[in-house]
Scaffold this motif. Structure first.
Motif, PDB file in Angstrom:
ATOM      1  N   ASN A 134       3.968   7.222  -2.342  1.00  0.00           N
ATOM      2  CA  ASN A 134       3.716   7.300  -3.476  1.00  0.00           C
ATOM      3  C   ASN A 134       3.779   5.761  -4.354  1.00  0.00           C
ATOM      4  N   THR A 167       0.927  -1.019   0.090  1.00  0.00           N
ATOM      5  CA  THR A 167      -0.197  -0.017   0.373  1.00  0.00           C
ATOM      6  C   THR A 167       0.851   1.245  -0.105  1.00  0.00           C
ATOM      7  N   GLY A 168       2.025   1.395  -0.124  1.00  0.00           N
ATOM      8  CA  GLY A 168       2.584   2.095  -0.200  1.00  0.00           C
ATOM      9  C   GLY A 168       3.431   2.660   1.646  1.00  0.00           C
ATOM     10  N   PHE A 169       3.076   1.417   2.905  1.00  0.00           N
ATOM     11  CA  PHE A 169       3.041   1.927   4.482  1.00  0.00           C
ATOM     12  C   PHE A 169       4.704   1.647   4.573  1.00  0.00           C
ATOM     13  N   SER A 215       6.678   6.182  11.192  1.00  0.00           N
ATOM     14  CA  SER A 215       5.566   5.164   9.867  1.00  0.00           C
ATOM     15  C   SER A 215       5.381   6.397   8.820  1.00  0.00           C
ATOM     16  N   TYR A 216       5.541   6.249   7.248  1.00  0.00           N
ATOM     17  CA  TYR A 216       5.400   7.082   6.557  1.00  0.00           C
ATOM     18  C   TYR A 216       4.223   6.041   5.458  1.00  0.00           C
ATOM     19  N   SER A 217       4.199   6.961   4.383  1.00  0.00           N
ATOM     20  CA  SER A 217       3.024   6.868   3.399  1.00  0.00           C
ATOM     21  C   SER A 217       3.889   7.562   2.180  1.00  0.00           C
TER      22      SER A 217
END
Lengths: 348, 82
Positions: B27, B12-14, B23-25
């Protein structure tokens, strides 16, 4: 296989916005695969939510406040034990530990087991003694000073610079950005917790915490590091996540080895941007987030019960990182009759 | 430049850093780059891949790749920066 049945008495049932560790300790015990626990609550106030959590606690008894002294506590515990036949007591408040430590041999004569730090271990990690503790055991501690009067505050700027941390002897801490703020915090904390006040150098970085348990012989039986991800306005963790922090684990191992720590504990530390670790506080009991350790694969309260009963416990180093806890508040509907019972009879 | 070995990446891009709990997201392109970096793909190969698979000029790739990697460093998601 049938689980072994044990009766455990637990304090710290104040599962409020600044929660006591009692309910998380009980939930950890209930999660045990080895034992079946019957839980007896020990409370100080009729508004402690745990009293009314009948799915977790079979019966709760009020016990006298720590200030009432050891004899009145012993007398009350003798009565409770005569009814409930307690196997182990797990005290969860700093303020009550002194009495329980002093009473532990008498409790054992009655057949009640405990697994507590020694008086020396308990006393030497007090906030006011922490600087000396750091030197003795080779753990970095921010520079600190005890003060007894606001008259000492104007000179602190030269010694510590601003911001600095103003702490109570037992509880509470706030960051002061000016002498005026330091004076105001001094009055607020000393009014509540008395003197002295501890002035501590402000250490910028990230707070990291560790819940652990020592066997009293220098072995770290279990340890799980956590970083708070959501903090309440009281500075309490509302959410947190287990982290992979080998340096913090090494510090815990070192502390337990050097001090031969006995029982549960929490390390509160600051990790600076340069990966230096500074000890802020050692709590001489499990923290309120101890159930996260169970979620990560280590059941520290269960290990404590086993050691209290003289059983051998093998050290566990494995735990899962990335396990989170998120607290929630929940309104229980209780009958006034229950409140009446605990308030008037001291039992529910 | 290497990304941290224990960095957890999900589809999911997590992105989760187990050392700090942060934690980050990211693309989908960020995720592709992070996966390549974890697999020790060289900078030149990553840039070549982006040039071939996305409608973008090399100058933009240079700039965006630099920004992305600097972001990783700032968030301490890298090790052995030498």
């Amino acid at each position: 296989m049938r689980k072994k049945q044990l009766t455990i008495a637990v304090t710290g049932l104040n599962n409020i916005d600044s929660p006591g560790p009692g309910i998380p300790v009980i939930r950890s015990l209930i999660a045990s695969k080895e034992f079946s626990f019957r839980i007896i609550g020990l409370s100080y106030d009729s508004m402690e939510p745990g009293i009314y959590m009948h799915d977790l606690i079979e019966k709760t008894y009020h016990i006298p406040l720590p200030s009432a002294g050891q004899q009145s506590l012993l007398k009350r515990l003798e009565y409770i034990h005569s009814v409930e036949k307690i196997d182990v007591i797990i005290p969860n408040f700093d303020a009550e530990l002194f009495n329980f430590i002093k009473l532990q041999s008498k409790l054992l004569e009655m057949g009640i087991h405990t697994f507590l730090p020694t008086l020396k271990q308990f006393e030497e990690r007090h906030k006011s003694e922490l600087a000396e503790y750091g030197i003795k055991y080779g753990i970095k501690v921010p520079k600190s000073k005890l003060i007894y009067s606001v008259a000492e505050i104007p000179n602190l700027g030269f010694e510590f610079g601003y911001p600095l941390v103003v702490k109570g002897k037992f509880y509470d801490a706030s960051v002061a950005y000016s002498p005026e703020q330091a004076i105001s915090i001094f009055h607020k904390i000393s009014g509540k917790w008395g003197l002295p006040i501890i002035i501590q150098q402000f250490t910028p970085g990230t707070e990291v915490n560790l819940t652990g348990i020592g066997d009293g012989k220098g072995h770290l039986i279990g340890a799980v590091p956590m970083r708070k991800t959501y903090i309440t306005d009281k500075g309490k963790a509302w959410a947190g996540v287990t982290i992979d922090d080998q340096q913090l684990l090494d510090i815990a191992k070192h502390m337990v080895k050097k001090t031969k720590w006995r029982g549960g504990f929490e390390l509160e530390m600051i990790r600076t941007d340069d990966d230096e670790y500074y000890l802020i506080e050692i709590n001489p009991r499990f923290p309120a987030w101890v159930y996260l350790a169970v979620g990560a694969g280590q059941n520290h309260p269960e290990a404590l019960v086993k050691m209290a009963l003289g059983e051998k416990v093998i050290s566990s180093e494995k735990y899962k990182t990335g396990r989170m806890f998120v607290r929630y508040s929940y309104d229980m509907i209780i009958d006034l009759k229950e409140f009446e019972m605990i308030s008037t009879l001291g039992e529910l | 430049m290497n990304v941290k070995k224990n960095l957890a990446l999900s589809d999911t891009g997590f992105v989760f850093n187990p050392s700090t709990g942060d934690s980050y997201s990211v693309n989908p392109i960020g995720l592709e780059i992070l996966r390549m970096l974890k697999d020790k793909t060289s900078e030149a190969e990553i840039k070549k891949y982006l040039l071939l698979n996305y409608q973008v000029d090399s100058e933009t790739i240079e700039k965006d790749y630099y920004d992305f990697v600097k972001g990783l460093e700032q968030h301490k998601l890298t090790e052995n920066n030498a």
